[in-house]
Design a protein around this motif. Structure first.
Motif, PDB file in Angstrom:
ATOM      1  N   ALA A 184     -27.285   9.914   2.045  1.00  0.00           N
ATOM      2  CA  ALA A 184     -27.604   9.074   0.894  1.00  0.00           C
ATOM      3  C   ALA A 184     -28.985   9.349   0.323  1.00  0.00           C
ATOM      4  O   ALA A 184     -29.172   9.365  -0.888  1.00  0.00           O
ATOM      5  CB  ALA A 184     -27.506   7.594   1.270  1.00  0.00           C
ATOM      6  N   LEU A 231     -28.480   7.779   5.906  1.00  0.00           N
ATOM      7  CA  LEU A 231     -27.048   7.878   5.665  1.00  0.00           C
ATOM      8  C   LEU A 231     -26.586   6.672   4.840  1.00  0.00           C
ATOM      9  O   LEU A 231     -27.302   5.678   4.732  1.00  0.00           O
ATOM     10  CB  LEU A 231     -26.308   7.934   7.005  1.00  0.00           C
ATOM     11  CG  LEU A 231     -26.789   9.013   7.984  1.00  0.00           C
ATOM     12  CD1 LEU A 231     -25.957   8.992   9.256  1.00  0.00           C
ATOM     13  CD2 LEU A 231     -26.770  10.391   7.340  1.00  0.00           C
ATOM     14  N   HIS A 232     -25.396   6.759   4.271  1.00  0.00           N
ATOM     15  CA  HIS A 232     -24.872   5.666   3.441  1.00  0.00           C
ATOM     16  C   HIS A 232     -24.751   4.347   4.201  1.00  0.00           C
ATOM     17  O   HIS A 232     -24.873   3.278   3.611  1.00  0.00           O
ATOM     18  CB  HIS A 232     -23.525   6.051   2.816  1.00  0.00           C
ATOM     19  CG  HIS A 232     -23.676   6.932   1.624  1.00  0.00           C
ATOM     20  ND1 HIS A 232     -24.144   6.485   0.406  1.00  0.00           N
ATOM     21  CD2 HIS A 232     -23.435   8.256   1.456  1.00  0.00           C
ATOM     22  CE1 HIS A 232     -24.183   7.482  -0.453  1.00  0.00           C
ATOM     23  NE2 HIS A 232     -23.762   8.571   0.154  1.00  0.00           N
ATOM     24  N   ASN A 233     -24.560   4.404   5.521  1.00  0.00           N
ATOM     25  CA  ASN A 233     -24.453   3.151   6.296  1.00  0.00           C
ATOM     26  C   ASN A 233     -25.822   2.570   6.656  1.00  0.00           C
ATOM     27  O   ASN A 233     -25.914   1.566   7.350  1.00  0.00           O
ATOM     28  CB  ASN A 233     -23.610   3.354   7.551  1.00  0.00           C
ATOM     29  CG  ASN A 233     -24.275   4.238   8.596  1.00  0.00           C
ATOM     30  OD1 ASN A 233     -25.383   4.744   8.408  1.00  0.00           O
ATOM     31  ND2 ASN A 233     -23.595   4.452   9.707  1.00  0.00           N
ATOM     32  N   GLY A 286     -21.814   8.382   9.243  1.00  0.00           N
ATOM     33  CA  GLY A 286     -22.459   7.273   8.555  1.00  0.00           C
ATOM     34  C   GLY A 286     -22.120   7.164   7.082  1.00  0.00           C
ATOM     35  O   GLY A 286     -22.873   6.567   6.316  1.00  0.00           O
ATOM     36  N   GLY A 287     -21.024   7.783   6.677  1.00  0.00           N
ATOM     37  CA  GLY A 287     -20.634   7.760   5.266  1.00  0.00           C
ATOM     38  C   GLY A 287     -21.249   8.881   4.450  1.00  0.00           C
ATOM     39  O   GLY A 287     -21.056   8.954   3.244  1.00  0.00           O
ATOM     40  N   GLY A 288     -21.995   9.747   5.116  1.00  0.00           N
ATOM     41  CA  GLY A 288     -22.610  10.886   4.429  1.00  0.00           C
ATOM     42  C   GLY A 288     -24.073  10.654   4.101  1.00  0.00           C
ATOM     43  O   GLY A 288     -24.621   9.571   4.313  1.00  0.00           O
ATOM     44  N   ARG A 300     -19.337  13.485   7.364  1.00  0.00           N
ATOM     45  CA  ARG A 300     -18.995  12.096   7.042  1.00  0.00           C
ATOM     46  C   ARG A 300     -19.716  11.105   7.940  1.00  0.00           C
ATOM     47  O   ARG A 300     -19.487   9.893   7.843  1.00  0.00           O
ATOM     48  CB  ARG A 300     -17.488  11.906   7.123  1.00  0.00           C
ATOM     49  CG  ARG A 300     -16.760  12.725   6.063  1.00  0.00           C
ATOM     50  CD  ARG A 300     -15.310  12.407   5.996  1.00  0.00           C
ATOM     51  NE  ARG A 300     -14.675  12.421   7.317  1.00  0.00           N
ATOM     52  CZ  ARG A 300     -13.399  12.636   7.527  1.00  0.00           C
ATOM     53  NH1 ARG A 300     -12.602  12.867   6.514  1.00  0.00           N
ATOM     54  NH2 ARG A 300     -12.912  12.625   8.738  1.00  0.00           N
TER      55      ARG A 300
END
Length: 178
Positions: A79, A116-118, A75-77, A73
């Motif tokens: 991407a 990452l997602h972030n 950085g939000g996973g 998880r």
């Protein structure tokens, strides 16, 4: 050129892209059944990658069993994968006189960073020797060994200091990972 069911290729709904016409090349280059992939297992590719289905499916395996669990998880996973290279008709390491590269057969993909997602980027070039990012990048590199036949990174040679090279060549002794 045709799109598979809802843009999926290689028999997997989560390998997104399209089939393209055979790639013909000289001196052993080319792919008889290429695909141009844009997303694998929910992870975008920064640029479409032209590979064969074996390589696309192997990339999917690594994302699902190596990259996603390693990133978790954070950085939000995961991407996106920043693609440095896929199909290109050339010798290994672009060295004149060298054997033909697995890239020239559609069996290889190079990844220079993971996003990452972030928005945080894990760059192979700048992160490999950092304490936190380096630990993660080393785990990602190691997790590709097995699904892929050849895994090269910054410690293999000067040609791979800024990216991971993953290919589906198979060897009797097992995967070659450096």
């Amino acid at each position: 050129m045709s799109y598979g069911k809802k843009g999926s290729v290689c028999g997997w709904s989560d390998i997104r892209g399209r089939t393209i016409s055979a790639v013909r090349g000289k001196a052993g280059c080319g792919i008889s059944e290429p695909v141009e992939i844009t997303e694998v297992a929910g992870v975008r590719l920064s640029t479409p990658a032209i590979v064969d289905c074996t390589t696309a499916k192997t990339l999917r395996t690594w994302i699902e069993t190596g990259a996603k669990p390693t990133i978790g998880r954070l950085g939000g996973g995961l991407a996106e994968l920043k693609i440095a290279a896929s199909y290109v008709c050339r010798p290994r390491n672009n060295q004149s006189g060298a054997k033909i590269s697995e890239h020239a057969k559609g069996h290889a993909i190079d990844i220079s960073a993971l996003t990452l997602h972030n928005g945080k980027s894990l760059s192979v070039l700048t992160g490999w020797d950092q304490r936190v990012d380096g630990k993660l990048l080393r785990k990602l590199h190691s997790s590709a060994c097995g699904p892929f036949g050849t895994v090269l990174g910054p410690e293999s040679d000067r040609h791979h200091r800024d990216h991971f090279h993953f290919d589906t060549a198979r060897y009797r002794a097992g995967s070659y990972c450096r």
